[in-house]
Design a protein around this motif. Structure first.
Motif, PDB file in Angstrom:
ATOM      1  N   ILE A  59      36.501  52.527  14.985  1.00  0.00           N
ATOM      2  CA  ILE A  59      35.132  52.236  15.374  1.00  0.00           C
ATOM      3  C   ILE A  59      34.424  53.483  15.901  1.00  0.00           C
ATOM      4  CG2 ILE A  59      35.617  51.588  17.778  1.00  0.00           C
ATOM      5  CD1 ILE A  59      33.591  49.300  17.431  1.00  0.00           C
ATOM      6  N   PHE A  60      35.195  54.437  16.439  1.00  0.00           N
ATOM      7  CA  PHE A  60      34.591  55.652  16.991  1.00  0.00           C
ATOM      8  C   PHE A  60      34.110  56.599  15.899  1.00  0.00           C
ATOM      9  CE2 PHE A  60      37.493  53.984  20.200  1.00  0.00           C
ATOM     10  CZ  PHE A  60      36.637  53.886  21.294  1.00  0.00           C
ATOM     11  N   PRO A  61      34.936  57.009  14.952  1.00  0.00           N
ATOM     12  CA  PRO A  61      34.422  57.880  13.887  1.00  0.00           C
ATOM     13  C   PRO A  61      33.416  57.191  12.977  1.00  0.00           C
ATOM     14  CG  PRO A  61      36.701  57.253  13.452  1.00  0.00           C
ATOM     15  CD  PRO A  61      36.393  56.818  14.848  1.00  0.00           C
ATOM     16  N   ARG A  62      33.412  55.872  12.940  1.00  0.00           N
ATOM     17  CA  ARG A  62      32.433  55.137  12.128  1.00  0.00           C
ATOM     18  C   ARG A  62      31.102  54.975  12.858  1.00  0.00           C
ATOM     19  NH1 ARG A  62      35.272  49.715  11.215  1.00  0.00           N
ATOM     20  NH2 ARG A  62      33.360  49.190  10.096  1.00  0.00           N
ATOM     21  N   HIS A  63      31.055  55.387  14.131  1.00  0.00           N
ATOM     22  CA  HIS A  63      29.817  55.311  14.930  1.00  0.00           C
ATOM     23  C   HIS A  63      29.298  53.869  15.023  1.00  0.00           C
ATOM     24  CE1 HIS A  63      29.871  59.679  14.686  1.00  0.00           C
ATOM     25  NE2 HIS A  63      29.862  59.584  13.368  1.00  0.00           N
ATOM     26  N   LYS A  64      30.209  52.938  15.241  1.00  0.00           N
ATOM     27  CA  LYS A  64      29.857  51.524  15.312  1.00  0.00           C
ATOM     28  C   LYS A  64      29.941  50.971  16.734  1.00  0.00           C
ATOM     29  CE  LYS A  64      29.349  50.911  10.828  1.00  0.00           C
ATOM     30  NZ  LYS A  64      28.052  50.516  10.208  1.00  0.00           N
ATOM     31  N   LEU A  65      30.184  51.830  17.720  1.00  0.00           N
ATOM     32  CA  LEU A  65      30.375  51.361  19.086  1.00  0.00           C
ATOM     33  C   LEU A  65      29.008  51.175  19.748  1.00  0.00           C
ATOM     34  CD1 LEU A  65      32.854  50.836  20.994  1.00  0.00           C
ATOM     35  CD2 LEU A  65      32.278  53.025  22.045  1.00  0.00           C
TER      36      LEU A  65
ATOM     37  N   SER B 168      38.929  53.589  33.554  1.00  0.00           N
ATOM     38  CA  SER B 168      40.013  53.061  34.387  1.00  0.00           C
ATOM     39  C   SER B 168      41.369  53.675  34.065  1.00  0.00           C
ATOM     40  CB  SER B 168      40.104  51.542  34.202  1.00  0.00           C
ATOM     41  OG  SER B 168      38.875  50.911  34.509  1.00  0.00           O
ATOM     42  N   ALA B 169      41.485  54.307  32.891  1.00  0.00           N
ATOM     43  CA  ALA B 169      42.790  54.796  32.427  1.00  0.00           C
ATOM     44  C   ALA B 169      43.131  56.154  33.033  1.00  0.00           C
ATOM     45  CB  ALA B 169      42.798  54.888  30.900  1.00  0.00           C
ATOM     46  N   GLN B 170      44.404  56.314  33.376  1.00  0.00           N
ATOM     47  CA  GLN B 170      44.884  57.618  33.827  1.00  0.00           C
ATOM     48  C   GLN B 170      45.101  58.565  32.649  1.00  0.00           C
ATOM     49  OE1 GLN B 170      45.831  54.729  35.640  1.00  0.00           O
ATOM     50  NE2 GLN B 170      44.293  55.629  37.001  1.00  0.00           N
ATOM     51  N   CYS B 171      45.314  57.992  31.463  1.00  0.00           N
ATOM     52  CA  CYS B 171      45.528  58.812  30.277  1.00  0.00           C
ATOM     53  C   CYS B 171      45.181  57.979  29.039  1.00  0.00           C
ATOM     54  CB  CYS B 171      46.987  59.279  30.196  1.00  0.00           C
ATOM     55  SG  CYS B 171      47.308  60.463  28.868  1.00  0.00           S
ATOM     56  N   VAL B 172      44.518  58.627  28.084  1.00  0.00           N
ATOM     57  CA  VAL B 172      44.188  57.996  26.812  1.00  0.00           C
ATOM     58  C   VAL B 172      44.913  58.757  25.707  1.00  0.00           C
ATOM     59  CG1 VAL B 172      42.354  57.414  25.170  1.00  0.00           C
ATOM     60  CG2 VAL B 172      41.953  57.206  27.636  1.00  0.00           C
ATOM     61  N   LEU B 173      45.583  58.018  24.818  1.00  0.00           N
ATOM     62  CA  LEU B 173      46.427  58.620  23.787  1.00  0.00           C
ATOM     63  C   LEU B 173      45.835  58.366  22.399  1.00  0.00           C
ATOM     64  CD1 LEU B 173      49.873  57.355  25.154  1.00  0.00           C
ATOM     65  CD2 LEU B 173      48.651  59.457  25.784  1.00  0.00           C
ATOM     66  N   PRO B 174      44.932  59.224  21.924  1.00  0.00           N
ATOM     67  CA  PRO B 174      44.457  59.070  20.546  1.00  0.00           C
ATOM     68  C   PRO B 174      45.574  59.444  19.573  1.00  0.00           C
ATOM     69  CG  PRO B 174      43.025  60.524  21.855  1.00  0.00           C
ATOM     70  CD  PRO B 174      44.301  60.356  22.594  1.00  0.00           C
TER      71      PRO B 174
ATOM     72  N   LEU C 248      40.326  61.689  15.929  1.00  0.00           N
ATOM     73  CA  LEU C 248      39.909  60.531  16.710  1.00  0.00           C
ATOM     74  C   LEU C 248      39.492  60.944  18.114  1.00  0.00           C
ATOM     75  CD1 LEU C 248      39.480  57.530  16.967  1.00  0.00           C
ATOM     76  CD2 LEU C 248      41.902  57.261  17.505  1.00  0.00           C
ATOM     77  N   GLN C 249      40.195  61.901  18.707  1.00  0.00           N
ATOM     78  CA  GLN C 249      39.814  62.362  20.040  1.00  0.00           C
ATOM     79  C   GLN C 249      38.402  62.938  20.036  1.00  0.00           C
ATOM     80  OE1 GLN C 249      42.543  64.995  22.129  1.00  0.00           O
ATOM     81  NE2 GLN C 249      40.874  65.930  23.278  1.00  0.00           N
ATOM     82  N   ARG C 250      38.098  63.764  19.032  1.00  0.00           N
ATOM     83  CA  ARG C 250      36.754  64.336  18.938  1.00  0.00           C
ATOM     84  C   ARG C 250      35.703  63.241  18.770  1.00  0.00           C
ATOM     85  NH1 ARG C 250      39.441  68.305  15.731  1.00  0.00           N
ATOM     86  NH2 ARG C 250      38.769  67.217  13.835  1.00  0.00           N
ATOM     87  N   ALA C 251      36.034  62.220  17.974  1.00  0.00           N
ATOM     88  CA  ALA C 251      35.084  61.129  17.768  1.00  0.00           C
ATOM     89  C   ALA C 251      34.827  60.371  19.067  1.00  0.00           C
ATOM     90  CB  ALA C 251      35.611  60.183  16.699  1.00  0.00           C
ATOM     91  N   ILE C 252      35.868  60.170  19.870  1.00  0.00           N
ATOM     92  CA  ILE C 252      35.705  59.496  21.163  1.00  0.00           C
ATOM     93  C   ILE C 252      34.849  60.340  22.094  1.00  0.00           C
ATOM     94  CG2 ILE C 252      36.927  58.680  23.222  1.00  0.00           C
ATOM     95  CD1 ILE C 252      39.304  58.030  21.380  1.00  0.00           C
ATOM     96  N   GLU C 253      35.103  61.638  22.116  1.00  0.00           N
ATOM     97  CA  GLU C 253      34.341  62.533  22.988  1.00  0.00           C
ATOM     98  C   GLU C 253      32.880  62.622  22.552  1.00  0.00           C
ATOM     99  OE1 GLU C 253      37.785  65.651  24.473  1.00  0.00           O
ATOM    100  OE2 GLU C 253      36.836  65.965  22.511  1.00  0.00           O
ATOM    101  N   GLN C 254      32.634  62.559  21.251  1.00  0.00           N
ATOM    102  CA  GLN C 254      31.259  62.612  20.756  1.00  0.00           C
ATOM    103  C   GLN C 254      30.443  61.405  21.190  1.00  0.00           C
ATOM    104  OE1 GLN C 254      31.715  63.150  16.527  1.00  0.00           O
ATOM    105  NE2 GLN C 254      32.257  65.314  16.715  1.00  0.00           N
ATOM    106  N   VAL C 255      31.119  60.277  21.414  1.00  0.00           N
ATOM    107  CA  VAL C 255      30.428  59.091  21.929  1.00  0.00           C
ATOM    108  C   VAL C 255      29.986  59.319  23.368  1.00  0.00           C
ATOM    109  CG1 VAL C 255      30.656  56.626  22.431  1.00  0.00           C
ATOM    110  CG2 VAL C 255      31.683  57.572  20.376  1.00  0.00           C
TER     111      VAL C 255
END
Length: 211
Positions: free
Chosen positions: A89-95, A109-115, A120-127
């Motif tokens: 959903i992140f790289p598809r820009h559907k969020l 809330s997370a102490q760590c996120v594991l893409p 995928l990490q870049r797509a999450i950060e771009q959001v």
């Protein structure tokens, strides 16, 4: 509320498996009630496990959607939360809308996120989400998936594609690549398992390439 969900105990293996509990929650008859029911069923499952004497060192959720109830559970138990993220959903820009709110709460809330990849990490950060990221790629069990001791007698290259039929999954690229290899790799078979808006375009592509 108990009629809205049911619990099923299980073990994740024969000898070395760990005990677990599978929760099945019903879909709400009223709009916007399914997700709260999902959250309440998860909290009820944890309470049931606590009454059995189980203890937890951390909470691990798969994708931000599961991260919402997981975040509430982690705050309740005062243990760390880790989220493995593999949603496209992140790289598809559907969020958008409520989905954005859920992701923001879970990642905050997370102490760590594991893409599962840098992409995928870049797509999450771009959001616009920031977190402590650590990439762990998709894995497999080598005791289940391994090459045969003896090479197969047939020479046909068997390829299986299992995914949603959407542009980002790259099925068109795979089909085109196989078409380009016809002179060098004439004996192959591609099995496509999935559905989505790209089905008709992919069928047209296959026909146009004479495959």
């Amino acid at each position: 509320l108990r009629h809205l969900w049911q619990f099923e105990a299980f073990h994740s293996g024969a000898d070395e498996g760990f005990p677990g509990m599978r929760v099945r929650s019903r879909q709400g008859a009223i709009p916007w009630t399914t997700f709260p029911i999902h959250i309440l069923s998860a909290l009820a499952a944890v309470r049931k496990l606590l009454r059995k004497g189980d203890k937890f060192d951390l909470v691990h959720a798969h994708t931000y959607r599961a991260g919402v109830p997981a975040a509430l559970i982690a705050k309740w138990l005062r243990v760390p939360l880790i989220i493995t993220e593999h949603s496209s959903i992140f790289p598809r820009h559907k969020l958008r809308g409520f989905e954005y709110t859920k992701a923001a709460f879970a990642f905050r809330s997370a102490q760590c996120v594991l893409p599962v990849s840098q992409y995928l990490q870049r797509a999450i950060e771009q959001v616009g989400f920031k977190s402590r990221f650590h990439i762990i790629g998709n894995t497999f069990d080598p005791h289940i998936f391994y090459p045969p001791a003896q090479p197969p007698k047939h020479t046909t290259l068997e390829i299986v594609f299992v995914n949603n039929l959407i542009p980002i999954k790259g099925l068109a690229l795979a089909i085109q690549a196989l078409a380009n290899l016809r002179d060098h790799l004439p004996d192959w078979r591609l099995q496509i398992i999935g559905s989505g808006p790209e089905r008709a375009p992919m069928e047209e592509l296959v026909n146009s390439l004479g495959l």
